[in-house]
Motif scaffolding. Structure first.
Motif, short mmCIF file in Angstrom:
data_model
loop_
_atom_site.label_atom_id
_atom_site.label_comp_id
_atom_site.label_asym_id
_atom_site.label_seq_id
_atom_site.Cartn_x
_atom_site.Cartn_y
_atom_site.Cartn_z
N PRO A 1 54.83 43.84 64.19
CA PRO A 1 54.74 43.70 65.62
C PRO A 1 54.09 42.48 66.03
N ASP A 2 53.08 41.74 65.33
CA ASP A 2 52.60 40.49 65.67
C ASP A 2 53.64 39.25 65.36
N LYS A 3 54.60 39.58 64.84
CA LYS A 3 55.49 38.24 64.69
C LYS A 3 56.96 38.44 65.35
N THR A 4 57.36 37.43 65.67
CA THR A 4 58.64 37.45 66.45
C THR A 4 59.90 38.31 65.81
N PHE A 5 59.94 38.21 64.62
CA PHE A 5 61.01 39.33 63.87
C PHE A 5 60.53 39.30 62.26
N ALA A 6 60.01 40.28 61.93
CA ALA A 6 59.74 40.65 60.40
C ALA A 6 59.95 42.09 60.24
N LEU A 7 61.13 42.08 59.59
CA LEU A 7 61.83 43.57 59.66
C LEU A 7 61.97 43.83 58.15
N GLU B 1 53.03 33.18 58.14
CA GLU B 1 52.36 32.27 58.76
C GLU B 1 52.87 31.23 59.80
N LYS B 2 54.08 30.98 59.65
CA LYS B 2 54.77 29.96 60.48
C LYS B 2 55.60 30.67 61.52
N ASP B 3 55.61 32.07 61.47
CA ASP B 3 56.44 32.95 62.23
C ASP B 3 57.78 32.70 62.33
N ILE B 4 58.49 32.48 60.90
CA ILE B 4 59.92 32.07 60.94
C ILE B 4 60.39 33.75 60.74
N PRO B 5 61.42 33.83 61.30
CA PRO B 5 62.01 35.40 61.20
C PRO B 5 62.39 35.76 59.89
N ILE B 6 62.20 37.08 59.37
CA ILE B 6 62.32 37.51 58.11
C ILE B 6 63.18 38.84 58.26
N LEU B 7 64.19 38.97 57.28
CA LEU B 7 65.04 40.29 57.25
C LEU B 7 64.79 40.36 55.72
N ALA B 8 63.87 41.48 55.56
CA ALA B 8 63.65 41.86 53.98
C ALA B 8 64.05 42.92 53.79
N ILE B 9 65.11 42.95 52.49
CA ILE B 9 65.75 44.29 51.94
C ILE B 9 65.35 44.62 50.60
N CYS B 10 64.89 46.17 50.64
CA CYS B 10 64.52 46.83 49.28
C CYS B 10 63.24 46.04 48.62
N ARG B 11 63.25 45.30 47.58
CA ARG B 11 62.36 44.69 47.10
C ARG B 11 61.71 43.53 48.22
N GLY B 12 62.47 42.95 48.99
CA GLY B 12 61.92 42.22 49.94
C GLY B 12 61.15 43.00 51.05
N MET B 13 61.38 44.12 51.39
CA MET B 13 60.53 44.89 52.21
C MET B 13 59.28 45.13 51.52
N GLN B 14 59.42 45.39 49.85
CA GLN B 14 58.23 45.64 49.20
C GLN B 14 57.14 44.41 49.26
N MET B 15 57.91 43.46 49.15
CA MET B 15 57.12 41.91 48.89
C MET B 15 56.67 41.94 50.55
N LEU B 16 57.28 41.97 51.60
CA LEU B 16 56.53 42.06 52.99
C LEU B 16 55.41 42.76 52.96
N ALA B 17 55.57 44.13 52.47
CA ALA B 17 54.19 44.82 52.56
C ALA B 17 53.28 44.38 51.50
N VAL B 18 53.67 43.91 50.42
CA VAL B 18 52.68 43.42 49.49
C VAL B 18 51.75 42.30 50.09
N VAL B 19 52.60 41.15 50.56
CA VAL B 19 51.91 40.10 51.18
C VAL B 19 51.12 40.36 52.48
N SER B 20 51.37 41.65 53.04
CA SER B 20 50.59 42.05 54.33
C SER B 20 49.25 42.82 53.97
N GLY B 21 49.24 43.15 52.51
CA GLY B 21 48.09 43.86 52.17
C GLY B 21 48.25 45.19 51.70
#
Length: 319
Positions: free
Chosen positions: A275-281, A158-178
């Motif tokens: 893509p709607d964020k500065t850096f969310a990978l 929401e605050k567009d803070i850059p994120i590097l999400a690894i393994c479980r982190g990527m899965q959480m990025l996906a879950v939070v994104s719907g």
């Protein structure tokens, strides 16, 4: 006389400020990169911290984020709202999803940190999926970490803070994104009538034995993606991999698939971005392992990117 003394004090103060600034600059203050709270440690967690340091950043392990809608013990354990597997119950998951970060201590936990790395770890409670599911795989959950990561991730997005999400982190990025997850890749492949040779995580040889990372290739699917910019490759070879879950469908979300692995004719999602964020990978594989084991010198590019973004955030804050 008093004027001379006053002028002397002023010049002394100015000299002190100048000296402190020069000292700080000489010390080479490194950008602060947050690492999402885990509560314990593991090889991948420690490696992520080391990779940040190797990329020129300073690792700051963030405090646990707690929801005010749940009850906790003094040491941060959730009271109730957990099932027999340690996963967050449907009731607990709904409280977190519906009330999100606004009813938590996330702002205090993140402070002025300008970028966050979400490392690997346990399975995510399926009660947090956009469409909650029952627990189908019982390899281990950490409800406290699920809540902490979900709230922190939603805040960062929401605050567009850059994120590097690894393994479980990527899965959480996906879950939070719907999105939802494949709860177990071997079961998923079996449901498709296909064999599976444990390409994404080595098959256990015996109870309690160390299970090392598996290695496979990742195909870059989008030429204009963050992944393509960072790796400058069409094929990323021999990435360290250690997961039995994966992102399933991104339909209806703002996620973009930018990397896949073809597994016996089936595409397993390896990289997602916002893509709607500065850096969310989000990376399903483990570049931090490649960095600390000196397997691939290019893997540090992910961490240099997040360190540079943290530096930019710090510069803007000073202004």
């Amino acid at each position: 006389m008093r004027r001379i003394i006053s002028a002397t004090i002023v010049w002394a103060m100015m000299f002190l400020v100048l000296f402190l600034n020069i000292t700080a600059e000489a010390a080479g203050n490194k950008p602060l990169v947050g690492v999402a709270w885990r509560g314990d440690t593991a090889e991948s967690f420690e490696a992520a911290c080391q990779a940040i340091e190797a990329a020129g950043g300073t690792t700051v392990v963030l405090d646990q984020v707690r929801s005010a809608d749940l009850e906790y013990t003094a040491d941060g354990k959730i009271i109730g709202c957990k099932d027999e597997n340690g996963a967050l119950t449907l009731e607990g998951g709904k409280l977190v999803r519906c009330n999100t970060w606004q009813n938590s201590n996330v702002q205090m936990a993140i402070g002025k940190i300008g970028a966050v790395v979400f490392p690997g770890g346990q399975d995510i409670s399926p009660s947090l999926y956009y469409t909650p599911q029952p627990v189908l795989s019982k390899e281990g959950f950490n409800a406290e970490r699920d809540v902490s990561d979900y709230l922190l991730m939603s805040y960062c997005l929401e605050k567009d803070i850059p994120i590097l999400a690894i393994c479980r982190g990527m899965q959480m990025l996906a879950v939070v994104s719907g999105a939802d997850l494949i709860q177990d890749i071997p079961d998923y492949m079996a449901s498709l009538g296909k064999s599976y040779k444990y390409e994404h995580r080595n098959e256990p040889k015996e109870q309690g034995a160390y299970r090392d990372f598996a290695f496979h290739d990742v195909t870059v699917t989008e030429k204009d993606s963050l992944l393509a910019q960072l790796t400058k490759r069409n094929l990323i070879s021999n990435v360290p991999s250690w997961h039995h879950q994966a992102v399933n469908s991104i339909d209806g979300t703002r996620l973009q698939i930018t990397g896949i692995t073809r597994t016996n004719g089936t595409d397993i999602i390896e990289v997602v971005e916002r893509p709607d964020k500065t850096f969310a990978l989000g990376l399903q594989y483990h570049p931090e392992i490649a960095v600390v084991r000196h397997l691939d010198e290019n893997s540090i590019a992910y961490f240099k990117a997040i360190v540079n973004l943290a530096k930019e955030h710090s510069s803007k804050a000073i202004r």
